[in-house]
Design a protein around this motif. Structure first.
Motif, PDB file in Angstrom:
ATOM      1  N   GLY A   1      -1.347 -93.169 -45.396  1.00  0.00           N
ATOM      2  CA  GLY A   1      -2.840 -92.809 -46.430  1.00  0.00           C
ATOM      3  C   GLY A   1      -2.448 -92.485 -48.181  1.00  0.00           C
ATOM      4  O   GLY A   1      -3.416 -93.063 -48.889  1.00  0.00           O
ATOM      5  N   VAL A   2      -1.378 -91.831 -48.121  1.00  0.00           N
ATOM      6  CA  VAL A   2      -0.431 -91.783 -49.649  1.00  0.00           C
ATOM      7  C   VAL A   2       0.118 -93.507 -50.068  1.00  0.00           C
ATOM      8  O   VAL A   2      -1.157 -93.548 -51.760  1.00  0.00           O
ATOM      9  CB  VAL A   2       0.496 -91.500 -50.096  1.00  0.00           C
ATOM     10  CG1 VAL A   2       1.099 -91.468 -50.940  1.00  0.00           C
ATOM     11  CG2 VAL A   2       0.387 -89.806 -49.406  1.00  0.00           C
ATOM     12  N   LEU A   3       0.328 -93.667 -49.032  1.00  0.00           N
ATOM     13  CA  LEU A   3       0.246 -95.256 -49.502  1.00  0.00           C
ATOM     14  C   LEU A   3      -0.986 -96.693 -50.232  1.00  0.00           C
ATOM     15  O   LEU A   3      -1.231 -97.197 -50.925  1.00  0.00           O
ATOM     16  CB  LEU A   3       1.177 -96.583 -48.744  1.00  0.00           C
ATOM     17  CG  LEU A   3       2.624 -95.767 -48.975  1.00  0.00           C
ATOM     18  CD1 LEU A   3       3.256 -96.979 -47.528  1.00  0.00           C
ATOM     19  CD2 LEU A   3       3.373 -95.599 -50.240  1.00  0.00           C
ATOM     20  N   ALA A   4      -1.871 -96.344 -48.960  1.00  0.00           N
ATOM     21  CA  ALA A   4      -2.767 -96.866 -49.356  1.00  0.00           C
ATOM     22  C   ALA A   4      -3.895 -96.545 -50.584  1.00  0.00           C
ATOM     23  O   ALA A   4      -4.856 -96.840 -50.952  1.00  0.00           O
ATOM     24  CB  ALA A   4      -3.983 -96.450 -48.211  1.00  0.00           C
ATOM     25  N   SER A   5      -4.087 -94.990 -50.468  1.00  0.00           N
ATOM     26  CA  SER A   5      -5.225 -94.668 -51.867  1.00  0.00           C
ATOM     27  C   SER A   5      -3.824 -94.476 -53.451  1.00  0.00           C
ATOM     28  O   SER A   5      -4.858 -95.613 -53.935  1.00  0.00           O
ATOM     29  CB  SER A   5      -4.407 -93.531 -51.972  1.00  0.00           C
ATOM     30  OG  SER A   5      -3.200 -92.168 -52.464  1.00  0.00           O
ATOM     31  N   MET A   6      -3.019 -95.780 -53.050  1.00  0.00           N
ATOM     32  CA  MET A   6      -2.338 -96.009 -54.640  1.00  0.00           C
ATOM     33  C   MET A   6      -2.748 -96.813 -54.748  1.00  0.00           C
ATOM     34  O   MET A   6      -3.195 -98.050 -55.698  1.00  0.00           O
ATOM     35  CB  MET A   6      -0.573 -96.033 -54.157  1.00  0.00           C
ATOM     36  CG  MET A   6      -0.267 -94.257 -54.589  1.00  0.00           C
ATOM     37  SD  MET A   6       1.834 -94.198 -54.744  1.00  0.00           S
ATOM     38  CE  MET A   6       1.850 -94.758 -56.299  1.00  0.00           C
ATOM     39  N   VAL A   7      -2.945 -98.322 -53.353  1.00  0.00           N
ATOM     40  CA  VAL A   7      -3.443 -99.252 -53.522  1.00  0.00           C
ATOM     41  C   VAL A   7      -4.823 -99.704 -54.182  1.00  0.00           C
ATOM     42  O   VAL A   7      -5.158-100.363 -54.613  1.00  0.00           O
ATOM     43  CB  VAL A   7      -3.359-100.448 -52.446  1.00  0.00           C
ATOM     44  CG1 VAL A   7      -3.566-101.650 -52.389  1.00  0.00           C
ATOM     45  CG2 VAL A   7      -1.679-100.333 -51.830  1.00  0.00           C
ATOM     46  N   SER A   8      -5.504 -98.577 -53.205  1.00  0.00           N
ATOM     47  CA  SER A   8      -7.058 -98.770 -53.716  1.00  0.00           C
ATOM     48  C   SER A   8      -6.984 -98.166 -55.413  1.00  0.00           C
ATOM     49  O   SER A   8      -7.487 -99.002 -55.713  1.00  0.00           O
ATOM     50  CB  SER A   8      -7.409 -97.320 -52.510  1.00  0.00           C
ATOM     51  OG  SER A   8      -8.645 -97.043 -53.052  1.00  0.00           O
ATOM     52  N   ALA A   9      -6.243 -97.004 -55.738  1.00  0.00           N
ATOM     53  CA  ALA A   9      -6.727 -96.979 -56.752  1.00  0.00           C
ATOM     54  C   ALA A   9      -5.876 -97.676 -58.074  1.00  0.00           C
ATOM     55  O   ALA A   9      -6.905 -97.864 -59.215  1.00  0.00           O
ATOM     56  CB  ALA A   9      -6.065 -95.301 -57.525  1.00  0.00           C
ATOM     57  N   LEU A  10      -4.727 -98.069 -57.914  1.00  0.00           N
ATOM     58  CA  LEU A  10      -4.117 -99.282 -59.321  1.00  0.00           C
ATOM     59  C   LEU A  10      -4.569-100.193 -58.648  1.00  0.00           C
ATOM     60  O   LEU A  10      -4.218-101.869 -60.124  1.00  0.00           O
ATOM     61  CB  LEU A  10      -2.548 -98.932 -59.337  1.00  0.00           C
ATOM     62  CG  LEU A  10      -1.816 -97.479 -59.200  1.00  0.00           C
ATOM     63  CD1 LEU A  10      -0.568 -97.442 -58.599  1.00  0.00           C
ATOM     64  CD2 LEU A  10      -2.868 -96.897 -60.227  1.00  0.00           C
ATOM     65  N   VAL A  11      -5.618-101.357 -57.821  1.00  0.00           N
ATOM     66  CA  VAL A  11      -5.420-102.563 -57.316  1.00  0.00           C
ATOM     67  C   VAL A  11      -7.187-102.376 -57.279  1.00  0.00           C
ATOM     68  O   VAL A  11      -7.549-103.098 -58.500  1.00  0.00           O
ATOM     69  CB  VAL A  11      -4.636-102.480 -56.694  1.00  0.00           C
ATOM     70  CG1 VAL A  11      -5.047-104.483 -56.275  1.00  0.00           C
ATOM     71  CG2 VAL A  11      -3.187-103.006 -56.898  1.00  0.00           C
ATOM     72  N   VAL A  12      -7.494-102.263 -56.233  1.00  0.00           N
ATOM     73  CA  VAL A  12      -9.102-102.287 -56.151  1.00  0.00           C
ATOM     74  C   VAL A  12      -9.416-101.459 -57.146  1.00  0.00           C
ATOM     75  O   VAL A  12     -10.699-102.647 -58.122  1.00  0.00           O
ATOM     76  CB  VAL A  12      -9.506-101.820 -55.041  1.00  0.00           C
ATOM     77  CG1 VAL A  12     -11.020-101.733 -54.240  1.00  0.00           C
ATOM     78  CG2 VAL A  12      -8.796-102.039 -54.089  1.00  0.00           C
ATOM     79  N   THR A  13      -9.435-100.357 -58.015  1.00  0.00           N
ATOM     80  CA  THR A  13     -10.162 -99.615 -58.504  1.00  0.00           C
ATOM     81  C   THR A  13     -10.341-100.000 -60.364  1.00  0.00           C
ATOM     82  O   THR A  13     -10.873-100.864 -60.695  1.00  0.00           O
ATOM     83  CB  THR A  13     -10.143 -98.148 -59.222  1.00  0.00           C
ATOM     84  OG1 THR A  13     -10.344 -97.586 -57.440  1.00  0.00           O
ATOM     85  CG2 THR A  13     -11.095 -97.441 -60.153  1.00  0.00           C
TER      86      THR A  13
END
Length: 774
Positions: free
Chosen positions: A410-422
């Motif tokens: 979840g932590v790794l996915a949140s970084m991808v979500s915030a730093l790439v998708v967002t």
């Protein structure tokens, strides 16, 4: 569109497309606590003839695998854990005692000549030097047996068959030496007179006679029964005959095994837990999305959309790596939803600062600088949580290890979500003409209410750092010491050993009434708790089968019917080991976080963060002691998560202190720390609010199974947020002030010699003015 933005957009689309494909085509692997079944932990023991080393445990594992295959359980899992442990997962099996009995029997099948019938009041005896022993037969008579003439190794195959009269028997197909040994054994027995005990042959399994048939009169002395088969008769039902056959077919265990733990969960409990966790995730995510959209407007809406992408990426990663989703793991997945907004909040707050600091503010450059400047804090804060997740994976067992896996993913996915998708969505949005004309709708073109309120004040908190640390320390120590001393710590069966059974009753049962009834039934030390309106949990020592049946009968009578939905047993040796592991896990967590912070910052910051972590741990433990909540393995998972969150919050402030100290300034470290605290306070408030929304939803909607877990995290998140300001930052300032020499003060320029001898000319007069006026 710049090339870097195009690359990020393609990368985001590729990740989302791959995640969608994996989520749609691969089913999740649910743990036994979610789909129902039994988990048994066996430990090999030394025998007089063999040592329970790694090789013996591996051979035992293969024998157990054959036995489980013969049981017909779908998708069983058997793995070795360490040198002596074997973990067996049996989905759908709801009788742990029966399964453990079948798996744990050594299956030493032996065939003995019967020498005589002895005094019925005698007791079974161990084999003497010549192999003779006394054992009861299937009817309870004591038989004196000669040494074994053949073993189960001489049996080719065993089959459970139906007698013509409707009974059951087990047919043994013999092979090679077995045929000859059986013929010799029955030939000697046929020489005894009819009705003599010596005309019988005893067949024993694990030192218990399961059949002792007489050799028929038609068998001639010295000739015996020829042919390749014989049969074991007795008072067998279908299940007993089948289990005996599979034990013989599976072979004997190389070394004895002991059941040190078993857990059984009914399928209905797992279904309710999944449904409750799903509702908690939906409600918590919706509240978090609504909150972040209100605070950050357009960019908040895009971050909420990215949360959907986060959920898809995290779920696909869990499924793709084959991780087992357990009940604590499901809670970790829900919790990570709240923590996923942390990186977005850090970026948006830095973008606000950049926009407000520029004389000619622009949305796109401010957003770009916000992502760049926030990256260090995002990385540091998430690494500390990953350390906690890694410790849960390596130092914990069973469902708690699953929590560590889901939290880490979840932590790794949140970084991808915030730093790439967002970032892709945000950069696209702020370049639209409509947004550029009305920049305030972006969410970063205004200070925000918290920042505006702080801007009207200039508090000097660090002036009171000693007072804050003293008050916080006294409160934490007082809460923990008084709670442990007055109420005590209610350790779960994982740490104390014993048996825990949860019942779903037809009618509500008062716990006090249940305690009194169980005391009358002979269990005065039973711990009874109500975990719901119609759910009752009974914790005892290690009851026998008959005692456990009395407990169940008592609960059934009180509740006018009851169903066993959970059954756990932990051996005392395993409980002691788990207590040691818990202590090691906490110690390693503190040391690992301090070491990381010492490398990234300075050792003083590491020590300060550890002091704050210890403060938060004491608060949570003391609160659970006063509330009478159970301290178990799931509580340990919550505690390690609190440690990660506490450091996460402190790291953001420490990162800002480090940044502000690089700029030339004559301000003291205490004033720099004040500025860092109040500059990061909007992030702290917004991130904490997002986590609290999810935790409150988990506590209210997550069901009784996750209530204590959510409560521990709620207390820990609040304590961690406060301790950053009242403990971690003041401790860092105090340690830095003592260990870092003050910078040399720049000498003030000396004034030029005063021709007036220090007299200040009166207004309107020049140095050469004699006072005349025209």
């Amino acid at each position: 569109m710049p090339r870097a933005t195009k690359v990020r957009a393609l990368f985001a689309l590729a990740i989302l497309a791959m995640s969608t494909y994996i989520a749609a085509t691969m089913p999740p692997r649910l743990g036994l606590d979610l789909r129902g079944g039994t988990e048994i932990v066996l430990e090999t023991r030394d025998s007089p003839t063999a040592k329970a080393d790694r090789d013996a445990t591996d051979r035992t594992l293969e024998v157990l695998r054959r036995r489980v295959d013969a049981l017909g359980v779908s998708e069983p899992t058997l793995v070795r854990s360490g040198e002596r442990r074997i973990i067996v997962e049996l989905p759908g099996v709801q009788d742990p005692r029966r399964a453990a009995e079948v798996l744990g029997r050594t299956a030493q099948l032996t065939f003995h000549p019967v020498l005589d019938v002895v005094d019925p009041t005698g007791a079974p005896t161990a084999a003497d030097a010549e192999g003779r022993q006394v054992l009861p037969d299937e009817s309870g008579r004591m038989l004196k047996l000669d040494a074994s003439r053949m073993t189960g190794a001489d049996v080719d195959r065993a089959r459970a068959l139906l007698d013509p009269a409707g009974g059951r028997h087990v047919t043994l197909d013999l092979r090679g030496r077995g045929e000859r040994a059986w013929a010799a054994l029955t030939a000697d027995a046929a020489c005894a007179p009819s009705g003599s005990p010596a005309r019988r042959v005893a067949i024993a399994l694990d030192g218990r006679v399961v059949s002792s048939p007489q050799v028929e009169q038609s068998v001639r002395c010295g000739t015996g029964i020829l042919g390749g088969s014989t049969r074991i008769t007795g008072d067998f039902d279908k299940r007993a005959a089948r289990e005996l056959a599979l034990l013989i077919n599976g072979g004997a265990l190389p070394v004895p095994v002991e059941t040190v733990e078993h857990r059984t969960v009914g399928p209905t409990l797992g279904e309710r837990a999944i449904e409750a966790a799903m509702w908690a995730a939906i409600v918590g995510a919706a509240l978090t999305a609504l909150f972040i959209a209100c605070v950050y407007r357009l960019l908040g809406v895009l971050a909420a959309l990215a949360l959907v992408g986060y959920g898809l990426i995290a779920y696909a990663a869990l499924v793709g790596v084959g991780a087992t989703l357990t009940l604590p793991g499901l809670a970790g997945f829900v919790l990570a939803v709240g923590m996923a907004v942390d990186a977005n909040v850090l970026v948006f707050e830095r973008a606000r600062e950049e926009y407000l600091a520029r004389t000619a503010p622009a949305l796109r450059p401010s957003l770009t600088r916000g992502f760049r400047n926030a990256f260090g804090a995002v990385a540091d804060s998430n690494v500390t949580t990953l350390i906690a997740a890694g410790l849960l994976f390596f130092l914990a067992d069973g469902p708690v290890r699953g929590f560590g896996v889901t939290l880490g993913i979840g932590v790794l996915a949140s970084m991808v979500s915030a730093l790439v998708v967002t970032r892709v969505l945000a950069e696209f949005a702020v370049t639209r003409a409509a947004v550029r004309r009305r920049p305030r709708i972006s969410g970063i073109a205004h200070a925000g209410r918290v920042r505006e309120w702080l801007g009207r004040r200039d508090p000097n908190l660090m002036r009171y750092r000693r007072r804050m640390m003293a008050v916080s320390g006294v409160l934490a120590l007082g809460l923990a010491v008084s709670g442990v001393a007055v109420r005590g710590v209610d350790f779960g069966v994982e740490f104390t050993g014993g048996r825990l059974v949860e019942y779903a009753t037809t009618q509500a049962v008062d716990p006090d009434r249940a305690r009194a009834a169980l005391a009358d039934a002979g269990f005065p030390k039973a711990v009874v708790q109500a975990s719901g309106d119609h759910e009752l949990t009974v914790r005892t020592g290690k009851p026998t089968d008959a005692e456990e049946a009395r407990i169940t009968a008592t609960v059934v009578e009180l509740g006018h019917g009851a169903e066993k939905v959970r059954d756990e047993f932990i051996g005392p040796s395993l409980g002691k080991e788990l207590r040691l592991k818990a202590t090691i896990a906490l110690g390693v967590a503190l040391a690992a976080q301090m070491a990381y912070l010492a490398v990234r910052f300075r050792w003083t910051f590491g020590v300060a963060a550890v002091v704050a972590m210890a403060h938060d741990v004491l608060i949570v433990v003391g609160a659970f002691a006063w509330l009478g909540r159970t301290v178990d393995a799931v509580f340990l998972a919550a505690l390690l998560t609190v440690i990660g969150y506490s450091v996460n919050d402190s790291v953001v402030v420490f990162d800002r202190i480090r940044e502000l100290r690089r700029a030339p300034s004559e301000r003291s470290l205490a004033r720099i720390a004040d500025t860092a605290v109040f500059q990061t306070l909007p992030r702290t408030v917004n991130t904490g609010s997002g986590a609290l929304f999810v935790l409150i939803a988990l506590a209210v909607l997550g069901g009784d199974s996750l209530a204590d877990f959510a409560l521990a995290l709620l207390i820990g998140v609040v304590a961690g947020t406060v301790s950053t300001v009242t403990v971690a930052t003041p401790a860092a300032v105090a340690l830095e002030s003592r260990t870092t020499p003050a910078p040399p003060r720049t000498p003030r320029p000396q004034p030029s010699p005063d021709p007036h001898g220090g007299r200040v000319p009166r207004p309107g007069r020049t140095p050469h003015d004699n006072g005349a006026r025209i």
